[in-house]
Design a protein around this motif. Structure first.
Motif, PDB file in Angstrom:
ATOM      1  N   VAL A  35     104.130  -0.823  20.673  1.00 45.67           N
ATOM      2  CA  VAL A  35     102.759  -1.223  20.977  1.00 45.67           C
ATOM      3  C   VAL A  35     102.714  -2.029  22.274  1.00 45.67           C
ATOM      4  CG1 VAL A  35     100.827  -2.671  20.224  1.00 45.67           C
ATOM      5  CG2 VAL A  35     101.941  -1.141  18.600  1.00 45.67           C
ATOM      6  N   ALA A  36     103.662  -2.949  22.450  1.00 44.72           N
ATOM      7  CA  ALA A  36     103.701  -3.757  23.665  1.00 44.72           C
ATOM      8  C   ALA A  36     103.873  -2.880  24.904  1.00 44.72           C
ATOM      9  CB  ALA A  36     104.837  -4.773  23.581  1.00 44.72           C
ATOM     10  N   LYS A  37     104.753  -1.897  24.814  1.00 46.37           N
ATOM     11  CA  LYS A  37     105.003  -1.005  25.944  1.00 46.37           C
ATOM     12  C   LYS A  37     103.740  -0.223  26.320  1.00 46.37           C
ATOM     13  CE  LYS A  37     108.959   1.201  26.099  1.00 46.37           C
ATOM     14  NZ  LYS A  37     109.572   0.790  27.385  1.00 46.37           N
ATOM     15  N   ALA A 236      85.874 -11.250  14.602  1.00 46.98           N
ATOM     16  CA  ALA A 236      84.628 -11.001  13.876  1.00 46.98           C
ATOM     17  C   ALA A 236      84.141  -9.578  14.136  1.00 46.98           C
ATOM     18  CB  ALA A 236      83.589 -12.050  14.221  1.00 46.98           C
ATOM     19  N   ALA A 237      82.942  -9.431  14.718  1.00 41.98           N
ATOM     20  CA  ALA A 237      82.356  -8.095  14.886  1.00 41.98           C
ATOM     21  C   ALA A 237      82.853  -7.372  16.138  1.00 41.98           C
ATOM     22  CB  ALA A 237      80.830  -8.197  14.920  1.00 41.98           C
ATOM     23  N   MET A 238      83.738  -7.994  16.921  1.00 42.32           N
ATOM     24  CA  MET A 238      84.250  -7.321  18.123  1.00 42.32           C
ATOM     25  C   MET A 238      85.396  -6.398  17.721  1.00 42.32           C
ATOM     26  SD  MET A 238      85.589  -8.841  21.771  1.00 42.32           S
ATOM     27  CE  MET A 238      87.316  -8.844  21.318  1.00 42.32           C
ATOM     28  N   GLU A 239      85.039  -5.188  17.291  1.00 43.63           N
ATOM     29  CA  GLU A 239      86.005  -4.233  16.774  1.00 43.63           C
ATOM     30  C   GLU A 239      86.298  -3.100  17.752  1.00 43.63           C
ATOM     31  OE1 GLU A 239      86.390  -1.002  13.078  1.00 43.63           O
ATOM     32  OE2 GLU A 239      84.666  -2.330  13.217  1.00 43.63           O
ATOM     33  N   SER A 260      93.832  -6.613  16.090  1.00 42.62           N
ATOM     34  CA  SER A 260      93.771  -5.394  15.294  1.00 42.62           C
ATOM     35  C   SER A 260      93.112  -4.241  16.049  1.00 42.62           C
ATOM     36  CB  SER A 260      92.982  -5.657  14.003  1.00 42.62           C
ATOM     37  OG  SER A 260      93.642  -6.595  13.184  1.00 42.62           O
ATOM     38  N   SER A 261      92.169  -4.556  16.929  1.00 40.01           N
ATOM     39  CA  SER A 261      91.396  -3.515  17.620  1.00 40.01           C
ATOM     40  C   SER A 261      92.247  -2.613  18.500  1.00 40.01           C
ATOM     41  CB  SER A 261      90.294  -4.160  18.475  1.00 40.01           C
ATOM     42  OG  SER A 261      89.385  -4.867  17.655  1.00 40.01           O
ATOM     43  N   THR A 262      93.336  -3.139  19.047  1.00 40.42           N
ATOM     44  CA  THR A 262      94.205  -2.313  19.899  1.00 40.42           C
ATOM     45  C   THR A 262      95.597  -2.165  19.308  1.00 40.42           C
ATOM     46  OG1 THR A 262      94.600  -4.317  21.221  1.00 40.42           O
ATOM     47  CG2 THR A 262      93.032  -2.707  22.104  1.00 40.42           C
ATOM     48  N   GLU A 263      95.738  -2.537  18.046  1.00 37.74           N
ATOM     49  CA  GLU A 263      97.062  -2.452  17.421  1.00 37.74           C
ATOM     50  C   GLU A 263      96.963  -1.816  16.041  1.00 37.74           C
ATOM     51  OE1 GLU A 263     100.804  -5.445  16.507  1.00 37.74           O
ATOM     52  OE2 GLU A 263      98.780  -6.231  16.503  1.00 37.74           O
ATOM     53  N   ARG A 264      96.514  -2.565  15.050  1.00 42.89           N
ATOM     54  CA  ARG A 264      96.471  -2.061  13.676  1.00 42.89           C
ATOM     55  C   ARG A 264      95.508  -0.880  13.512  1.00 42.89           C
ATOM     56  NH1 ARG A 264      92.912  -3.187   9.698  1.00 42.89           N
ATOM     57  NH2 ARG A 264      92.037  -4.998  10.786  1.00 42.89           N
ATOM     58  N   LEU A 265      94.274  -1.030  13.983  1.00 38.16           N
ATOM     59  CA  LEU A 265      93.263   0.003  13.752  1.00 38.16           C
ATOM     60  C   LEU A 265      93.608   1.336  14.417  1.00 38.16           C
ATOM     61  CD1 LEU A 265      90.066  -2.228  14.036  1.00 38.16           C
ATOM     62  CD2 LEU A 265      91.048  -1.242  11.963  1.00 38.16           C
ATOM     63  N   PRO A 266      94.038   1.356  15.699  1.00 35.63           N
ATOM     64  CA  PRO A 266      94.407   2.642  16.304  1.00 35.63           C
ATOM     65  C   PRO A 266      95.581   3.316  15.594  1.00 35.63           C
ATOM     66  CG  PRO A 266      94.044   1.004  18.005  1.00 35.63           C
ATOM     67  CD  PRO A 266      94.057   0.271  16.694  1.00 35.63           C
ATOM     68  N   ILE A 267      96.556   2.509  15.132  1.00 34.61           N
ATOM     69  CA  ILE A 267      97.709   3.077  14.417  1.00 34.61           C
ATOM     70  C   ILE A 267      97.246   3.681  13.097  1.00 34.61           C
ATOM     71  CG2 ILE A 267      99.859   2.506  13.225  1.00 34.61           C
ATOM     72  CD1 ILE A 267     100.356   0.408  15.419  1.00 34.61           C
ATOM     73  N   GLU A 268      96.417   2.967  12.367  1.00 31.28           N
ATOM     74  CA  GLU A 268      95.908   3.479  11.100  1.00 31.28           C
ATOM     75  C   GLU A 268      95.198   4.818  11.298  1.00 31.28           C
ATOM     76  OE1 GLU A 268      93.449   0.715   9.016  1.00 31.28           O
ATOM     77  OE2 GLU A 268      94.926  -0.904   9.104  1.00 31.28           O
ATOM     78  N   THR A 272      96.926   8.359  10.133  1.00 31.22           N
ATOM     79  CA  THR A 272      96.158   8.999   9.064  1.00 31.22           C
ATOM     80  C   THR A 272      95.774  10.421   9.445  1.00 31.22           C
ATOM     81  OG1 THR A 272      95.264   6.886   8.273  1.00 31.22           O
ATOM     82  CG2 THR A 272      94.056   8.879   7.680  1.00 31.22           C
ATOM     83  N   ALA A 273      95.259  10.582  10.670  1.00 34.39           N
ATOM     84  CA  ALA A 273      94.825  11.904  11.116  1.00 34.39           C
ATOM     85  C   ALA A 273      96.003  12.864  11.236  1.00 34.39           C
ATOM     86  CB  ALA A 273      94.097  11.782  12.451  1.00 34.39           C
ATOM     87  N   ALA A 274      97.098  12.399  11.838  1.00 33.31           N
ATOM     88  CA  ALA A 274      98.266  13.272  12.025  1.00 33.31           C
ATOM     89  C   ALA A 274      98.885  13.649  10.683  1.00 33.31           C
ATOM     90  CB  ALA A 274      99.294  12.584  12.912  1.00 33.31           C
ATOM     91  N   ALA A 275      99.032  12.673   9.792  1.00 31.38           N
ATOM     92  CA  ALA A 275      99.637  12.945   8.485  1.00 31.38           C
ATOM     93  C   ALA A 275      98.771  13.902   7.670  1.00 31.38           C
ATOM     94  CB  ALA A 275      99.847  11.650   7.725  1.00 31.38           C
ATOM     95  N   ALA A 276      97.445  13.709   7.725  1.00 30.93           N
ATOM     96  CA  ALA A 276      96.543  14.591   6.985  1.00 30.93           C
ATOM     97  C   ALA A 276      96.626  16.013   7.509  1.00 30.93           C
ATOM     98  CB  ALA A 276      95.107  14.069   7.082  1.00 30.93           C
ATOM     99  N   GLU A 277      96.747  16.146   8.830  1.00 33.36           N
ATOM    100  CA  GLU A 277      96.831  17.488   9.423  1.00 33.36           C
ATOM    101  C   GLU A 277      98.126  18.172   8.998  1.00 33.36           C
ATOM    102  OE1 GLU A 277      96.344  19.668  13.790  1.00 33.36           O
ATOM    103  OE2 GLU A 277      96.106  17.489  13.594  1.00 33.36           O
ATOM    104  N   PHE A 278      99.237  17.447   9.038  1.00 35.46           N
ATOM    105  CA  PHE A 278     100.509  18.029   8.595  1.00 35.46           C
ATOM    106  C   PHE A 278     100.469  18.324   7.091  1.00 35.46           C
ATOM    107  CE2 PHE A 278     102.397  16.422  12.578  1.00 35.46           C
ATOM    108  CZ  PHE A 278     103.219  17.505  12.906  1.00 35.46           C
ATOM    109  N   ARG A 279      99.864  17.407   6.321  1.00 31.62           N
ATOM    110  CA  ARG A 279      99.835  17.581   4.876  1.00 31.62           C
ATOM    111  C   ARG A 279      99.000  18.798   4.473  1.00 31.62           C
ATOM    112  NH1 ARG A 279     100.732  18.853   0.844  1.00 31.62           N
ATOM    113  NH2 ARG A 279     100.877  17.800  -1.175  1.00 31.62           N
ATOM    114  N   SER A 280      98.077  19.210   5.321  1.00 34.42           N
ATOM    115  CA  SER A 280      97.218  20.354   4.994  1.00 34.42           C
ATOM    116  C   SER A 280      97.912  21.694   5.211  1.00 34.42           C
ATOM    117  CB  SER A 280      95.945  20.303   5.843  1.00 34.42           C
ATOM    118  OG  SER A 280      96.242  20.544   7.219  1.00 34.42           O
ATOM    119  N   LEU A 281      99.107  21.671   5.816  1.00 37.47           N
ATOM    120  CA  LEU A 281      99.818  22.913   6.085  1.00 37.47           C
ATOM    121  C   LEU A 281     100.352  23.530   4.783  1.00 37.47           C
ATOM    122  CD1 LEU A 281     101.878  21.827   9.232  1.00 37.47           C
ATOM    123  CD2 LEU A 281      99.627  22.931   9.165  1.00 37.47           C
TER     124      LEU A 281
END
Length: 288
Positions: A35-37, A236-239, A260-268, A272-281
């Motif tokens: 994330v730092a990189k 707060a509301a700055m998401e 969280s806005s540039t670390e936790r949330l983007p990773i989640e 989530t999207a990549a895993a769901a796409e692979f899981r749908s195969l």
């Protein structure tokens, strides 16, 4: 590995150039070297390291650092030295967020350890007593045990005397004024509350309009006691980027701090999207 270092004078000069050019200062937290990189590659000015970010990277909420489950300063220094500093090229400076209320450590020695590893900026949010509601019994218990905002202020004053860049942070107007008046930090961040959204976020009900108005009220108070401090907002509301843009347009601050806005949330979202796409195969109809 030879860690790239940025001196305190360079940090201050770079920040001043951005302010003079009317460009927003951006601070972001990182709980891992990857994330730092990525943050540095995108031109983030300051990368914050603290135990809450490391816990976020492990799927826990930031407030987990408030519980006696780890040595906050050891966690911060260890992963800053081993994960964060080796990942950076020296374009972004690192600010270590420390627990100034650690009863087992001489904060002068902790600050010296930071400087030895090439970290020339420090903040008081690792964690801060300013997190805790002053009307609560736990606040009374903590302060009676000697865990106080004054210890955090004293650490920032000492860090400044040692030549470090200081980033002060508080959660209330009262704490903000006390910290800024005594510590005169290079940067002051008003923390409007835990960032909402995602698996471990918390929504306190504030709108971005309320977050901006509350932040601006604190900014004006800070200018009266520490006019040279650069001002940034957080939480707060700055998401989203749109929320941060609103903050830039509706406050007189110099930038913003994301966690969280540039670390936790983007990773989640991405995982989530990549895993769901692979899981749908599935296998083609009729078998292999």
């Amino acid at each position: 590995m030879i860690t790239k270092r940025i001196s305190a004078d360079e940090i201050r000069a770079n920040l001043r150039r951005k302010v003079d050019a009317n460009e927003p200062i951006m601070i972001a937290s990182a709980g891992s070297g990857l994330v730092a990189k990525i943050l540095e590659k995108q031109g983030i000015d300051c990368i914050n390291t603290f135990s809450g970010a490391r816990l976020r990277a492990n799927g826990m909420g930031t407030m987990s650092m408030m519980w006696p489950i780890l040595d906050s300063n050891k966690q911060t220094l260890d992963y800053t030295r081993e994960d964060i500093m080796p990942a950076l090229s020296g374009k972004s400076f690192v600010c270590a967020c420390l627990n100034a209320n650690d009863p087992l450590k001489d904060m002068r020695m902790v600050l010296e350890d930071c400087m030895r590893m090439g970290v020339n900026a420090v903040s008081n949010i690792g964690p801060s007593i300013s997190y805790v509601d002053k009307d609560s019994e736990i606040f009374q218990v903590l302060t009676s045990a000697g865990i106080t905002l004054q210890n955090e202020i004293d650490m920032l004053v000492l860090a400044r005397e040692m030549g470090m860049v200081t980033v002060g942070l508080a959660f209330t107007k009262e704490d903000s004024i006390a910290l800024a008046e005594q510590a005169k930090p290079d940067i002051f961040c008003y923390h409007a509350g835990t960032t909402k959204g995602g698996l471990t976020g918390y929504d306190n009900g504030s709108t971005i309009e309320q977050t901006a108005a509350e932040s601006e009220d604190v900014y004006q108070a800070i200018r009266k006691v520490s006019p040279d401090s650069l001002l940034v907002g957080h939480g707060a509301a700055m998401e989203t980027p749109e929320d941060a843009q609103y903050m830039l347009e509706h406050t007189s601050g110099h930038g913003f701090w994301t966690g969280s806005s540039t670390e936790r949330l983007p990773i989640e979202r991405a995982v989530t999207a990549a895993a769901a796409e692979f899981r749908s195969l599935g296998f083609a109809k009729g078998g292999k």
